[in-house]
Design a protein around this motif. Structure first.
Motif, mmCIF file in Angstrom:
data_model
loop_
_atom_site.group_PDB
_atom_site.id
_atom_site.type_symbol
_atom_site.label_atom_id
_atom_site.label_comp_id
_atom_site.label_asym_id
_atom_site.label_seq_id
_atom_site.Cartn_x
_atom_site.Cartn_y
_atom_site.Cartn_z
ATOM 1 N N ASP A 23 0.707 -1.135 -0.307
ATOM 2 C CA ASP A 23 0.330 0.281 0.321
ATOM 3 C C ASP A 23 0.620 1.318 -0.101
ATOM 4 O OD1 ASP A 23 -2.087 -1.386 0.309
ATOM 5 O OD2 ASP A 23 -2.555 -1.077 2.183
ATOM 6 N N TRP A 24 1.835 1.243 0.321
ATOM 7 C CA TRP A 24 3.232 2.542 0.922
ATOM 8 C C TRP A 24 3.673 2.188 -0.961
ATOM 9 C CZ3 TRP A 24 1.020 6.032 4.194
ATOM 10 C CH2 TRP A 24 0.589 5.631 5.368
ATOM 11 N N THR A 25 4.086 1.189 -0.917
ATOM 12 C CA THR A 25 5.470 1.293 -1.503
ATOM 13 C C THR A 25 5.280 1.638 -3.625
ATOM 14 O OG1 THR A 25 5.517 -1.572 -2.873
ATOM 15 C CG2 THR A 25 6.541 -0.666 -0.501
ATOM 16 N N GLY A 26 3.802 1.469 -3.599
ATOM 17 C CA GLY A 26 3.260 1.967 -4.819
ATOM 18 C C GLY A 26 2.043 1.933 -4.704
ATOM 19 N N THR A 27 1.565 2.282 -6.223
ATOM 20 C CA THR A 27 -0.197 3.015 -6.357
ATOM 21 C C THR A 27 -0.204 1.980 -7.654
ATOM 22 O OG1 THR A 27 -0.151 4.634 -8.163
ATOM 23 C CG2 THR A 27 0.448 5.082 -5.907
ATOM 24 N N PRO A 28 -2.556 2.039 -7.650
ATOM 25 C CA PRO A 28 -3.135 0.587 -8.022
ATOM 26 C C PRO A 28 -2.303 1.662 -9.484
ATOM 27 C CG PRO A 28 -3.961 1.091 -6.371
ATOM 28 C CD PRO A 28 -2.845 2.568 -5.678
ATOM 29 N N ASP A 29 -2.089 2.197 -9.999
ATOM 30 C CA ASP A 29 -2.329 2.469 -11.199
ATOM 31 C C ASP A 29 -0.430 2.978 -11.455
ATOM 32 O OD1 ASP A 29 -1.129 5.141 -9.587
ATOM 33 O OD2 ASP A 29 -2.478 6.685 -10.797
ATOM 34 N N GLY A 30 0.498 2.389 -10.263
ATOM 35 C CA GLY A 30 2.140 1.810 -11.085
ATOM 36 C C GLY A 30 2.407 3.058 -10.524
ATOM 37 N N ARG A 31 2.595 3.888 -10.161
ATOM 38 C CA ARG A 31 3.672 4.626 -10.002
ATOM 39 C C ARG A 31 4.287 4.267 -8.150
ATOM 40 N NH1 ARG A 31 0.604 8.851 -7.906
ATOM 41 N NH2 ARG A 31 -1.213 7.943 -7.709
ATOM 42 N N PRO A 32 5.456 5.198 -7.887
ATOM 43 C CA PRO A 32 5.688 5.286 -6.658
ATOM 44 C C PRO A 32 4.748 5.684 -5.680
ATOM 45 C CG PRO A 32 7.220 6.570 -7.744
ATOM 46 C CD PRO A 32 5.389 6.248 -8.432
ATOM 47 N N GLY A 33 5.291 5.057 -4.752
ATOM 48 C CA GLY A 33 3.998 4.736 -3.539
ATOM 49 C C GLY A 33 4.653 6.462 -2.289
ATOM 50 N N TRP A 34 4.003 6.827 -1.313
ATOM 51 C CA TRP A 34 4.365 7.663 -0.096
ATOM 52 C C TRP A 34 5.931 7.016 -0.192
ATOM 53 C CZ3 TRP A 34 0.733 9.942 4.171
ATOM 54 C CH2 TRP A 34 -0.218 10.544 3.334
ATOM 55 N N ALA A 35 6.130 5.801 0.341
ATOM 56 C CA ALA A 35 7.286 5.257 0.978
ATOM 57 C C ALA A 35 9.032 5.824 -0.224
ATOM 58 C CB ALA A 35 7.704 3.508 0.560
ATOM 59 N N THR A 36 8.529 5.515 -0.740
ATOM 60 C CA THR A 36 9.276 6.294 -2.162
ATOM 61 C C THR A 36 9.668 7.680 -1.797
ATOM 62 O OG1 THR A 36 9.172 4.746 -3.981
ATOM 63 C CG2 THR A 36 10.158 6.711 -4.829
ATOM 64 N N ARG A 37 8.538 8.724 -1.319
ATOM 65 C CA ARG A 37 8.996 10.409 -2.033
ATOM 66 C C ARG A 37 8.996 10.147 -0.048
ATOM 67 N NH1 ARG A 37 8.953 10.135 -6.404
ATOM 68 N NH2 ARG A 37 6.585 9.687 -7.519
#
Length: 314
Positions: free
Chosen positions: A66-80
């Motif tokens: 849930d934190w490492t990526g998004t359902p549409d394939g972008r980096p998630g909050w963890a990356t940010r």
């Protein structure tokens, strides 16, 4: 959908690793097995610029992805968070994701997570494929209190390893944050609770009840609460002076009771505040604001809040 390795947004150079926080050894007819370990994945920039790492705790039915990526394939909050200079630890709560689940050892499973619930709960700034949203969602343990107790125990032992940290929780992971602070008050410097479940003492059909206020598992009150009814209006020593942000999206069904959660935490002794995204010019977000299409924007007020409030341990 383009091949993920050809898309932008993943350029940061990081250090990364993984390990498990072990569960208890239990005896079964087939031999000695481990009960409910917790998987931990970590990333850090080459140079960490903030004193305390972040521990990201996912919600009910989800997992660390849930934190490492998004359902549409972008980096998630963890990356940010890593791009902002934080070391980040992402956990799979007991029985979720890469943390193994066997009902004979952990306990009975609750019901599976249906598409209808996902569509109702996660409506907001979304343009994703529902299959990608639902695919990582699994059942919770049927015993919600025991699930939270196990998670908090493992999180406490994770903090013993990594030292003082900021907890960032989501949804049904919210109670785990309060309980982990109760278990290791000196090792939790602040808590950013993203859309935490509530209000206090609420009952969720099919999921369980927040029997002890904002937790299903028992938490320490002062004076001691012998029954859940005794807990009303009492202090939680582990939260005394603790900076807490309750983060909500403008279109979330959780927004209506977020002020009640803040009030309960304030009465309990925390330095709690409501971080409502529309007040920061970010509108239209639902319960899944951590992976909606504007997730790169929703994370910014949270980063700013952490930078402002993660000072010395109270």
């Amino acid at each position: 959908m383009a091949a993920p390795h050809l898309s932008a947004g993943h350029e940061i150079t990081v250090r990364r690793g993984q390990f498990w926080v072990p569960g208890e050894r239990v005896t079964t007819a087939g031999g000695t097995v481990q009960r409910a370990p917790m998987f931990v994945q970590w990333e850090a920039p080459p140079e960490v610029s903030h004193p305390h790492p972040l521990v990201l705790v996912h919600g009910g039915g989800g997992q660390g992805t849930d934190w490492t990526g998004t359902p549409d394939g972008r980096p998630g909050w963890a990356t940010r968070f890593v791009e902002a200079g934080f070391a980040v630890y992402v956990v799979d709560r007991c029985g979720h994701g890469r943390s193994p689940y066997h009902p004979d050892v952990v306990g009975p499973m609750g019901p599976p997570f249906p598409y209808e619930a996902a569509e109702a709960l996660f409506a907001g700034n979304t343009e994703w494929d529902a299959d990608q949203l639902v695919a990582p969602m699994g059942p919770l343990p049927a015993d919600l209190a025991e699930s939270q107790r196990m998670d908090a125990d493992r999180l406490g032992r994770l903090l013993d390893v990594i030292g003082s940290a900021v907890l960032v929780t989501h949804s049904a992971g919210g109670p785990v944050g309060w309980l982990a602070a109760d278990a290791r008050p000196r090792l939790v410097t602040a808590i950013a609770a993203i859309e935490p479940i509530g209000p206090a003492f609420a009952d969720f059909p099919g999921l369980g009840a927040l029997t002890w206020g904002l937790t299903s598992a028992e938490i320490t009150y002062d004076p001691p609460a012998r029954t859940p009814e005794d807990a009303v209006g009492r202090k939680i020593p582990a939260l005394a002076g603790k900076p807490v942000a309750v983060v909500s999206g403008g279109a979330s069904p959780f927004t209506g009771f977020a002020p009640q959660v803040v009030e309960f935490l304030t009465t309990a002794g925390a330095r709690a505040e409501h971080l409502h995204l529309p007040d920061h010019g970010i509108t239209g977000n639902g319960h899944g604001l951590i992976f909606e299409t504007d997730s790169d924007e929703t994370v910014k007020p949270v980063i700013d809040w952490i930078l402002t409030h993660d000072k010395e341990i109270p």
